[in-house]
Motif scaffolding. Structure first.
Motif, PDB file in Angstrom:
ATOM      1  N   UNK A   1       1.188  -0.915   0.232  1.00 28.74           N
ATOM      2  CA  UNK A   1       0.052  -0.131   0.519  1.00 28.74           C
ATOM      3  C   UNK A   1       0.675   1.779   0.186  1.00 28.74           C
ATOM      4  N   UNK A   2       2.014   1.169   0.783  1.00 28.70           N
ATOM      5  CA  UNK A   2       2.719   2.185   0.575  1.00 28.70           C
ATOM      6  C   UNK A   2       3.013   3.703  -0.703  1.00 28.70           C
TER       7      UNK A   2
ATOM      8  N   UNK B   1       2.952   4.491   8.772  1.00 28.38           N
ATOM      9  CA  UNK B   1       3.009   3.108   8.361  1.00 28.38           C
ATOM     10  C   UNK B   1       4.249   2.682   8.689  1.00 28.38           C
ATOM     11  N   UNK B   2       5.082   3.293   8.713  1.00 26.00           N
ATOM     12  CA  UNK B   2       6.922   3.205   9.465  1.00 26.00           C
ATOM     13  C   UNK B   2       6.458   3.558  10.784  1.00 26.00           C
ATOM     14  N   UNK B   3       6.135   3.787  11.334  1.00 30.81           N
ATOM     15  CA  UNK B   3       5.991   3.845  12.878  1.00 30.81           C
ATOM     16  C   UNK B   3       5.200   2.537  13.440  1.00 30.81           C
ATOM     17  N   UNK B   4       4.273   2.461  12.835  1.00 34.71           N
ATOM     18  CA  UNK B   4       3.277   1.356  13.468  1.00 34.71           C
ATOM     19  C   UNK B   4       3.940  -0.201  12.935  1.00 34.71           C
ATOM     20  N   UNK B   5       4.214  -0.507  11.542  1.00 31.97           N
ATOM     21  CA  UNK B   5       4.738  -1.322  12.073  1.00 31.97           C
ATOM     22  C   UNK B   5       5.031  -2.828  12.939  1.00 31.97           C
ATOM     23  N   UNK B   6       6.497  -1.880  13.674  1.00 29.33           N
ATOM     24  CA  UNK B   6       7.104  -2.906  14.083  1.00 29.33           C
ATOM     25  C   UNK B   6       6.917  -3.152  15.455  1.00 29.33           C
ATOM     26  N   UNK B   7       4.624  -1.959  15.928  1.00 32.51           N
ATOM     27  CA  UNK B   7       4.226  -2.515  16.887  1.00 32.51           C
ATOM     28  C   UNK B   7       2.890  -3.486  16.142  1.00 32.51           C
TER      29      UNK B   7
ATOM     30  N   UNK C   1      -4.457  -1.010  20.614  1.00 32.13           N
ATOM     31  CA  UNK C   1      -5.764  -0.929  19.353  1.00 32.13           C
ATOM     32  C   UNK C   1      -5.626   0.748  18.983  1.00 32.13           C
ATOM     33  N   UNK C   2      -5.094   1.424  19.307  1.00 32.63           N
ATOM     34  CA  UNK C   2      -5.136   2.872  18.117  1.00 32.63           C
ATOM     35  C   UNK C   2      -4.291   2.920  17.884  1.00 32.63           C
ATOM     36  N   UNK C   3      -3.161   2.029  17.353  1.00 32.20           N
ATOM     37  CA  UNK C   3      -2.475   1.952  16.121  1.00 32.20           C
ATOM     38  C   UNK C   3      -3.008   0.873  15.073  1.00 32.20           C
ATOM     39  N   UNK C   4      -4.143   0.509  15.280  1.00 32.52           N
ATOM     40  CA  UNK C   4      -4.661  -0.703  14.836  1.00 32.52           C
ATOM     41  C   UNK C   4      -6.049   0.779  13.668  1.00 32.52           C
ATOM     42  N   UNK C   5      -6.731   1.279  15.174  1.00 36.10           N
ATOM     43  CA  UNK C   5      -7.338   2.179  14.157  1.00 36.10           C
ATOM     44  C   UNK C   5      -6.236   2.840  13.835  1.00 36.10           C
ATOM     45  N   UNK C   6      -5.617   3.455  13.586  1.00 35.90           N
ATOM     46  CA  UNK C   6      -4.779   3.528  12.735  1.00 35.90           C
ATOM     47  C   UNK C   6      -4.321   3.410  11.374  1.00 35.90           C
ATOM     48  N   UNK C   7      -3.777   2.539  11.758  1.00 32.97           N
ATOM     49  CA  UNK C   7      -3.864   1.674  10.360  1.00 32.97           C
ATOM     50  C   UNK C   7      -4.929   1.502   9.610  1.00 32.97           C
ATOM     51  N   UNK C   8      -6.632   1.259   9.881  1.00 30.67           N
ATOM     52  CA  UNK C   8      -7.421   1.275   9.646  1.00 30.67           C
ATOM     53  C   UNK C   8      -7.581   2.563   8.599  1.00 30.67           C
TER      54      UNK C   8
END
Length: 100
Positions: free
Chosen positions: A38-39, A50-56, A68-75
């Motif tokens: 998607x990038x 997305x780069x910040x989220x991937x390690x989490x 949960x907020x991480x997944x919400x950001x991705x969604x």
């Protein structure tokens, strides 16, 4: 423990956990792959997020529940890019179902 007879042991949540862990690992791997694809469709800010989220994104049920907020950001990012982001949004949904 009814009557104290025929008791085999205590299930500490490990029966069936291996299958669930495999599903969780597969769901995290799928979402990670989709985010990578998607990038090219993201703005610089979205790509940075997305780069910040991937390690989490780890196959750890408890950790993902706390994130949960991480997944919400991705969604949210997946939804913002429209139809091209739909597979990633659906992958987030599957992951949320697994961590329930």
């Amino acid at each position: 423990m009814n009557g104290g007879q025929g008791n085999v042991g205590i299930n500490y949540g490990t029966v069936g956990a291996a299958a669930q862990d495999d599903e969780l690992r597969a769901a995290v791997a799928d979402l990670t792959r989709l985010l990578g694809e998607l990038r090219v469709h993201l703005t610089a800010d979205q790509a940075r997020t997305v780069e910040e989220v991937l390690p989490e994104l780890t196959p750890d049920r408890a950790a993902l529940r706390e994130r949960g907020l991480v997944l919400a950001r991705v969604a949210q990012i997946a939804a913002a890019v429209g139809a091209v982001g739909q597979p990633a949004a659906e992958a987030v949904g599957r992951l949320l179902e697994l961590i329930g």
